[in-house]
Design a protein around this motif. Structure first.
Motif, PDB file in Angstrom:
ATOM      1  N   SER A 143      55.696  -1.726  45.627  1.00  0.00           N
ATOM      2  CA  SER A 143      55.548  -0.434  46.293  1.00  0.00           C
ATOM      3  C   SER A 143      56.061   0.638  45.351  1.00  0.00           C
ATOM      4  O   SER A 143      56.737   0.333  44.356  1.00  0.00           O
ATOM      5  N   ILE A 144      55.771   1.877  45.676  1.00  0.00           N
ATOM      6  CA  ILE A 144      56.253   2.954  44.825  1.00  0.00           C
ATOM      7  C   ILE A 144      57.765   3.081  44.945  1.00  0.00           C
ATOM      8  O   ILE A 144      58.460   3.358  43.961  1.00  0.00           O
ATOM      9  N   GLN A 145      58.304   2.853  46.145  1.00  0.00           N
ATOM     10  CA  GLN A 145      59.759   2.867  46.293  1.00  0.00           C
ATOM     11  C   GLN A 145      60.398   1.809  45.402  1.00  0.00           C
ATOM     12  O   GLN A 145      61.393   2.067  44.718  1.00  0.00           O
ATOM     13  N   GLU A 146      59.827   0.620  45.398  1.00  0.00           N
ATOM     14  CA  GLU A 146      60.398  -0.441  44.568  1.00  0.00           C
ATOM     15  C   GLU A 146      60.217  -0.130  43.085  1.00  0.00           C
ATOM     16  O   GLU A 146      61.075  -0.470  42.261  1.00  0.00           O
ATOM     17  N   MET A 147      59.124   0.529  42.752  1.00  0.00           N
ATOM     18  CA  MET A 147      58.915   0.927  41.362  1.00  0.00           C
ATOM     19  C   MET A 147      60.030   1.865  40.911  1.00  0.00           C
ATOM     20  O   MET A 147      60.586   1.721  39.817  1.00  0.00           O
ATOM     21  N   VAL A 148      60.377   2.827  41.763  1.00  0.00           N
ATOM     22  CA  VAL A 148      61.476   3.749  41.471  1.00  0.00           C
ATOM     23  C   VAL A 148      62.788   2.986  41.289  1.00  0.00           C
ATOM     24  O   VAL A 148      63.529   3.200  40.323  1.00  0.00           O
ATOM     25  N   ASP A 149      63.080   2.089  42.217  1.00  0.00           N
ATOM     26  CA  ASP A 149      64.331   1.330  42.151  1.00  0.00           C
ATOM     27  C   ASP A 149      64.391   0.446  40.906  1.00  0.00           C
ATOM     28  O   ASP A 149      65.440   0.326  40.259  1.00  0.00           O
ATOM     29  N   LEU A 150      63.263  -0.174  40.568  1.00  0.00           N
ATOM     30  CA  LEU A 150      63.258  -1.114  39.449  1.00  0.00           C
ATOM     31  C   LEU A 150      63.261  -0.408  38.099  1.00  0.00           C
ATOM     32  O   LEU A 150      63.748  -0.981  37.109  1.00  0.00           O
ATOM     33  N   ILE A 151      62.736   0.809  38.028  1.00  0.00           N
ATOM     34  CA  ILE A 151      62.860   1.583  36.780  1.00  0.00           C
ATOM     35  C   ILE A 151      64.335   1.753  36.441  1.00  0.00           C
ATOM     36  O   ILE A 151      64.781   1.522  35.306  1.00  0.00           O
ATOM     37  N   GLN A 152      65.122   2.151  37.439  1.00  0.00           N
ATOM     38  CA  GLN A 152      66.544   2.369  37.193  1.00  0.00           C
ATOM     39  C   GLN A 152      67.256   1.043  36.902  1.00  0.00           C
ATOM     40  O   GLN A 152      68.139   0.976  36.039  1.00  0.00           O
ATOM     41  N   GLU A 153      66.861  -0.019  37.599  1.00  0.00           N
ATOM     42  CA  GLU A 153      67.437  -1.338  37.333  1.00  0.00           C
ATOM     43  C   GLU A 153      67.107  -1.803  35.922  1.00  0.00           C
ATOM     44  O   GLU A 153      67.950  -2.369  35.211  1.00  0.00           O
ATOM     45  N   ALA A 154      65.883  -1.544  35.485  1.00  0.00           N
ATOM     46  CA  ALA A 154      65.452  -1.993  34.162  1.00  0.00           C
ATOM     47  C   ALA A 154      66.263  -1.320  33.053  1.00  0.00           C
ATOM     48  O   ALA A 154      66.614  -1.963  32.056  1.00  0.00           O
ATOM     49  N   PHE A 155      66.570  -0.041  33.221  1.00  0.00           N
ATOM     50  CA  PHE A 155      67.400   0.630  32.218  1.00  0.00           C
ATOM     51  C   PHE A 155      68.781  -0.022  32.129  1.00  0.00           C
ATOM     52  O   PHE A 155      69.331  -0.195  31.034  1.00  0.00           O
ATOM     53  N   MET A 176      48.226   5.338  43.718  1.00  0.00           N
ATOM     54  CA  MET A 176      48.412   5.588  45.149  1.00  0.00           C
ATOM     55  C   MET A 176      49.603   6.497  45.390  1.00  0.00           C
ATOM     56  O   MET A 176      50.432   6.716  44.506  1.00  0.00           O
ATOM     57  N   MET A 177      49.682   7.066  46.608  1.00  0.00           N
ATOM     58  CA  MET A 177      50.809   7.919  46.998  1.00  0.00           C
ATOM     59  C   MET A 177      51.539   7.295  48.178  1.00  0.00           C
ATOM     60  O   MET A 177      50.911   6.794  49.107  1.00  0.00           O
ATOM     61  N   GLU A 178      52.873   7.302  48.097  1.00  0.00           N
ATOM     62  CA  GLU A 178      53.719   6.807  49.182  1.00  0.00           C
ATOM     63  C   GLU A 178      54.997   7.639  49.213  1.00  0.00           C
ATOM     64  O   GLU A 178      55.378   8.243  48.201  1.00  0.00           O
ATOM     65  N   PRO A 179      55.677   7.657  50.361  1.00  0.00           N
ATOM     66  CA  PRO A 179      56.977   8.330  50.409  1.00  0.00           C
ATOM     67  C   PRO A 179      58.030   7.526  49.654  1.00  0.00           C
ATOM     68  O   PRO A 179      58.093   6.309  49.779  1.00  0.00           O
ATOM     69  N   VAL A 180      58.827   8.217  48.854  1.00  0.00           N
ATOM     70  CA  VAL A 180      59.892   7.557  48.099  1.00  0.00           C
ATOM     71  C   VAL A 180      61.204   8.305  48.303  1.00  0.00           C
ATOM     72  O   VAL A 180      61.223   9.506  48.571  1.00  0.00           O
ATOM     73  N   GLU A 181      62.293   7.569  48.174  1.00  0.00           N
ATOM     74  CA  GLU A 181      63.630   8.129  48.299  1.00  0.00           C
ATOM     75  C   GLU A 181      64.406   7.788  47.032  1.00  0.00           C
ATOM     76  O   GLU A 181      64.459   6.625  46.625  1.00  0.00           O
ATOM     77  N   PHE A 182      64.970   8.811  46.413  1.00  0.00           N
ATOM     78  CA  PHE A 182      65.750   8.588  45.197  1.00  0.00           C
ATOM     79  C   PHE A 182      67.210   8.424  45.608  1.00  0.00           C
ATOM     80  O   PHE A 182      67.976   9.385  45.690  1.00  0.00           O
ATOM     81  N   LYS A 183      67.557   7.163  45.872  1.00  0.00           N
ATOM     82  CA  LYS A 183      68.864   6.852  46.445  1.00  0.00           C
ATOM     83  C   LYS A 183      69.922   6.699  45.353  1.00  0.00           C
ATOM     84  O   LYS A 183      69.610   6.368  44.214  1.00  0.00           O
ATOM     85  N   GLU A 184      71.157   6.918  45.763  1.00  0.00           N
ATOM     86  CA  GLU A 184      72.280   6.594  44.877  1.00  0.00           C
ATOM     87  C   GLU A 184      72.364   5.078  44.750  1.00  0.00           C
ATOM     88  O   GLU A 184      72.403   4.364  45.744  1.00  0.00           O
ATOM     89  N   ARG A 185      72.373   4.600  43.531  1.00  0.00           N
ATOM     90  CA  ARG A 185      72.413   3.163  43.307  1.00  0.00           C
ATOM     91  C   ARG A 185      73.839   2.694  43.064  1.00  0.00           C
ATOM     92  O   ARG A 185      74.688   3.465  42.612  1.00  0.00           O
ATOM     93  N   VAL A 186      74.061   1.428  43.351  1.00  0.00           N
ATOM     94  CA  VAL A 186      75.345   0.826  42.977  1.00  0.00           C
ATOM     95  C   VAL A 186      75.387   0.751  41.457  1.00  0.00           C
ATOM     96  O   VAL A 186      74.503   0.165  40.823  1.00  0.00           O
ATOM     97  N   LYS A 187      76.373   1.371  40.869  1.00  0.00           N
ATOM     98  CA  LYS A 187      76.439   1.447  39.411  1.00  0.00           C
ATOM     99  C   LYS A 187      76.915   0.119  38.827  1.00  0.00           C
ATOM    100  O   LYS A 187      77.912  -0.440  39.262  1.00  0.00           O
ATOM    101  N   ARG A 188      76.162  -0.380  37.857  1.00  0.00           N
ATOM    102  CA  ARG A 188      76.571  -1.580  37.148  1.00  0.00           C
ATOM    103  C   ARG A 188      77.453  -1.192  35.968  1.00  0.00           C
ATOM    104  O   ARG A 188      77.329  -0.097  35.413  1.00  0.00           O
ATOM    105  N   GLU A 189      78.347  -2.080  35.609  1.00  0.00           N
ATOM    106  CA  GLU A 189      79.225  -1.815  34.478  1.00  0.00           C
ATOM    107  C   GLU A 189      78.439  -2.015  33.189  1.00  0.00           C
ATOM    108  O   GLU A 189      77.970  -3.126  32.887  1.00  0.00           O
TER     109      GLU A 189
END
Length: 356
Positions: A143-155, A176-189
């Protein structure tokens, strides 16, 4: 709590990269991912970051090498033929142990193929991606939400392991278009980067970064070191979803990305006819989630069905995980054709011997 915003997939990729503190983007236009670059071209320079449209994909990936070597977060994006052109540079980046994120919004192939969505780059992405003994983490959003989350995870994963990471979507997710939320993520060390060429952390001597080892003994030692890193990634970074797999099923489908969403609809259609099916959804294509099959193999009466927008590439990894203990079947469409839920259900019925 952040608000949801309606965004096109490719543009959401760009925004997610910015919020992940990506400092540089180097790329070249190719359908169906061009909006990633278009979005970043409007945004990056306004916030003091680097956007550069290179003269070719080959140039772009080597610019990624340079920026990653300087210790900054950097990304490139492309689509299937463009990723092929970047392959040599990806191998150099992996050999030099440089962190970066590579986005592939897959289109139909081989050759110029089409601009329609496909999953036919699975082998290229998961079996190394270029020459030499290496792997890179490959994330497959659904999903687009997961794409957003995984971009940040990948970095983060790229920085932790000093490795290139790939986000592999498809043309449908990009457009495609979907609603997305740019959430605060748990920061990894995240580790420091004393290896970088830019003088970070008060370093006084030059660092030379390359992937050249003229003595075979040295290159073998380097490869052994890389293999230890890949082993750690396998142990710590596997991601998957089990859908309707907490019960005994007639069959379990295996699908990722857009295709997994279609398969979840098949689950509902099948239940209306008294057929129980589940879905194993790999989120990391490498490392592949072997654990998901250990959790489901005793709960599927007729084995597995790998459903793909390809001619059957992931099915090989499914068979390796199952190790002949249950049948593994395949259903796929190729060339940019998208599977229909009703056609997948017919394949399910064929395998299990008809409706209940």
């Amino acid at each position: 709590m952040s608000e949801k915003v309606l965004m096109k997939g490719n543009e959401a990729i760009g925004e997610a990269a910015i919020r992940a503190n990506c400092q540089c983007f180097f790329g070249y236009p190719i359908t169906p991912q061009t909006e990633v670059a278009a979005y970043l071209s409007r945004k990056m320079t306004k916030i003091g970051r680097v956007f550069l449209q290179a003269e070719s994909e080959v140039s772009a990936i080597n610019m990624v090498y340079g920026a990653a070597g300087a210790g900054v977060r950097v990304m490139t994006s492309s689509s299937s033929p463009g990723i092929s052109l970047k392959a040599e540079g990806i191998s150099y980046i992996a050999g030099a142990e440089l962190p970066c994120v590579i986005v592939n919004i897959v289109r139909g192939g081989p050759g110029l193929g089409s601009i329609q969505p496909a999953q036919s780059d699975y082998f290229q992405a998961t079996k190394g991606g270029a020459h030499g003994d290496f792997n890179m983490p490959v994330f497959a959003p659904a999903s687009i939400q997961e794409m957003v989350d995984l971009i940040q995870e990948a970095f983060d994963v790229a920085d932790i392991y000093r490795t290139p990471c790939m986000i592999m979507g498809d043309g449908m997710l990009g457009q495609m278009m979907e609603p997305v939320e740019f959430k605060e993520r748990v920061k990894r060390e995240l580790p420091d980067k004393p290896w970088a060429s830019s003088g970070l952390n008060g370093r006084k001597k030059h660092n030379v970064i390359n992937s050249l080892f003229l003595k075979p003994e040295q290159l073998e030692d380097h490869n052994i070191k890389l293999q230890e890193k890949f082993k750690a990634i396998k142990e710590n970074e596997v991601k998957y979803e089990l859908f309707s797999c907490d019960r005994e099923n007639d069959l379990v489908m295996v699908a990722y990305g857009t295709t997994s969403r279609i398969c979840k609809n098949v689950v509902r259609l099948a239940e209306a006819e008294g057929i129980k099916v589940g879905v194993v959804r790999p989120i990391t294509l490498w490392p592949f989630p072997a654990e998901a099959f250990e959790k489901t193999i005793d709960k599927t009466n007729h084995g597995y069905l790998s459903v793909e927008m390809s001619c059957g590439q992931m099915v090989e990894d499914v068979r390796l995980c199952v190790e002949g203990r249950k049948p593994v079947n395949f259903y796929g469409r190729s060339g940019g054709m998208v599977p229909h839920p009703e056609d997948i259900l017919e394949k399910v019925k064929e395998i299990i011997g008809g409706a209940k």
